[in-house]
Enzyme design. Structure first.
Site, PDB file in Angstrom:
ATOM      1  N   LEU A 148       0.871  -1.176   0.000  1.00 45.20           N
ATOM      2  CA  LEU A 148       0.000   0.000   0.000  1.00 45.20           C
ATOM      3  C   LEU A 148       0.905   1.223   0.000  1.00 45.20           C
ATOM      4  O   LEU A 148       1.992   1.205   0.584  1.00 45.20           O
ATOM      5  CB  LEU A 148      -0.901   0.024   1.245  1.00 45.20           C
ATOM      6  CG  LEU A 148      -1.940  -1.085   1.382  1.00 45.20           C
ATOM      7  CD1 LEU A 148      -2.663  -0.963   2.726  1.00 45.20           C
ATOM      8  CD2 LEU A 148      -2.943  -1.053   0.248  1.00 45.20           C
ATOM      9  N   ASP A 149       0.465   2.288  -0.646  1.00 46.31           N
ATOM     10  CA  ASP A 149       1.249   3.513  -0.647  1.00 46.31           C
ATOM     11  C   ASP A 149       1.449   4.018   0.784  1.00 46.31           C
ATOM     12  O   ASP A 149       0.660   3.710   1.683  1.00 46.31           O
ATOM     13  CB  ASP A 149       0.553   4.591  -1.472  1.00 46.31           C
ATOM     14  CG  ASP A 149       0.458   4.230  -2.945  1.00 46.31           C
ATOM     15  OD1 ASP A 149       1.299   3.437  -3.408  1.00 46.31           O
ATOM     16  OD2 ASP A 149      -0.459   4.725  -3.622  1.00 46.31           O
ATOM     17  N   LYS A 150       2.477   4.817   0.969  1.00 45.63           N
ATOM     18  CA  LYS A 150       2.833   5.330   2.293  1.00 45.63           C
ATOM     19  C   LYS A 150       1.620   5.883   3.046  1.00 45.63           C
ATOM     20  O   LYS A 150       1.417   5.572   4.224  1.00 45.63           O
ATOM     21  CB  LYS A 150       3.904   6.411   2.154  1.00 45.63           C
ATOM     22  CG  LYS A 150       4.258   7.112   3.458  1.00 45.63           C
ATOM     23  CD  LYS A 150       5.224   8.254   3.219  1.00 45.63           C
ATOM     24  CE  LYS A 150       5.468   9.036   4.509  1.00 45.63           C
ATOM     25  NZ  LYS A 150       6.354  10.209   4.287  1.00 45.63           N
TER      26      LYS A 150
END
Length: 327
Positions: A148-150
């Site tokens: 998942l993105d940051k």
């Protein structure tokens, strides 16, 4: 800080030790070919290195990768786990939804990078996982099979065994694993829809992704959960897992995510909105995206299992604020 001697001691503790026997059907195969069949959790290039280093032996002997199998030989892998740069264990709290011998399911918070990269050498989920279970050092990327993105929150699954890693990777490749997200997007979208558009690197900005003709196939499906004035609360499901897929697809159809610093121009005022609503939208500090639900076939039981992560507090507060501006 962990010293080099401590790192080597930990690696030694987590040595990979696996034995497998060649059958009659393997007669005539090259050693490296058979190794890829018997030890499918490792790349062929990695297995070839272990053959050359003597860490993968045949009946106790170190042989060449081109050795032809007669049938009946015992292959033994006794190797140090592959090191992934300078990824060290760090005591970082994890919100664990489920854990067993094969998988770890977590609720990832905003701000946590999944694995080290330029600008984020430590303090990542991978560092935290290695502290939680040092045995993960024997698995590729410490068992991380998707990301998942940051600043995207929500449910993620991590492999804790070789069989789990193989199973989860295969499920992802076969699009068998189901992922459902909640998102807040700018504009009032159709009640439901499908975005079928290939995604690849942006032709001018290599740090971004974009819909490009030469990109990889990507399909996202969405439906409206609630409508606010100029904002849509969406449920989005993925049939593929491209980098930044939801963010890129929603921007592509003219409905970028609220708060998206890359694809959504979060500080830009939305036309025809009351000033107070514009301030709420422009003040949200990250992309409003949450991985709510994950379903997969459990690598050990073979049964379908489902995991959910509740909406984070910041999105709950944002929805409450938007509630005063129902469409």
């Amino acid at each position: 800080m962990i010293t080099e001697s401590a790192r080597l001691k930990q690696s030694e503790t987590n040595r990979i030790r696996i034995t497998a026997k060649a059958g009659p059907e393997h007669t005539g195969m090259r050693l490296d070919q058979l190794a890829a069949v018997l030890f499918p959790d490792f790349s062929r290039a990695r297995l070839q290195k272990w053959v050359r280093s003597g860490e993968l032996t045949v009946d106790g002997q170190a042989l060449k990768t081109t050795y032809r199998i007669s049938g009946g030989e015992t292959l033994r892998l006794d190797a140090l786990p592959e090191r992934h740069g300078e990824v060290l264990p760090q005591d970082i709290a994890l919100d664990i939804i489920h854990v067993d011998d094969d998988i770890i399911v977590i609720n990832k918070p905003a701000g946590l990078v999944v694995h080290p990269a330029a600008g984020h050498r430590d303090g990542t989920l991978q560092n935290a996982l290695l502290h939680f279970d040092s045995g993960l050092a024997t698995l590729p990327r410490s068992g991380i099979v998707h990301r998942l993105d940051k600043d995207t929150t929500g449910v993620m699954v991590v492999a804790r065994s070789l069989r789990a890693h193989t199973s989860l990777v295969e499920q992802l490749q076969a699009r068998q694993m189901s992922r459902v997200y909640e998102a807040l997007a700018k504009g009032e979208t159709n009640m439901s829809g499908t975005v079928d558009a290939p995604i690849g690197r942006h032709p001018r900005d290599r740090k971004r992704m974009a819909v490009v003709a030469a990109g990889k196939p990507a399909i996202s499906r969405f439906r409206v959960m609630r409508r606010f004035q100029g904002i849509s609360h969406l449920e989005v499901s993925l049939e593929s897992g491209r980098t930044h897929q939801i963010r890129v697809h929603l921007q592509h159809i003219g409905h970028p995510l609220v708060g998206d610093p890359v694809y959504g121009k979060p500080r830009k005022a939305v036309k025809d909105m009351p000033e107070a609503l514009r301030e709420i939208i422009s003040g949200f500090p990250r992309q409003a995206l949450h991985a709510r639900r994950l379903s997969l076939v459990h690598p050990a039981s073979g049964e379908w299992v489902f995991f959910q992560a509740p909406l984070p507090a910041d999105m709950i507060m944002l929805l409450a604020a938007l509630g005063r501006y129902m469409a």
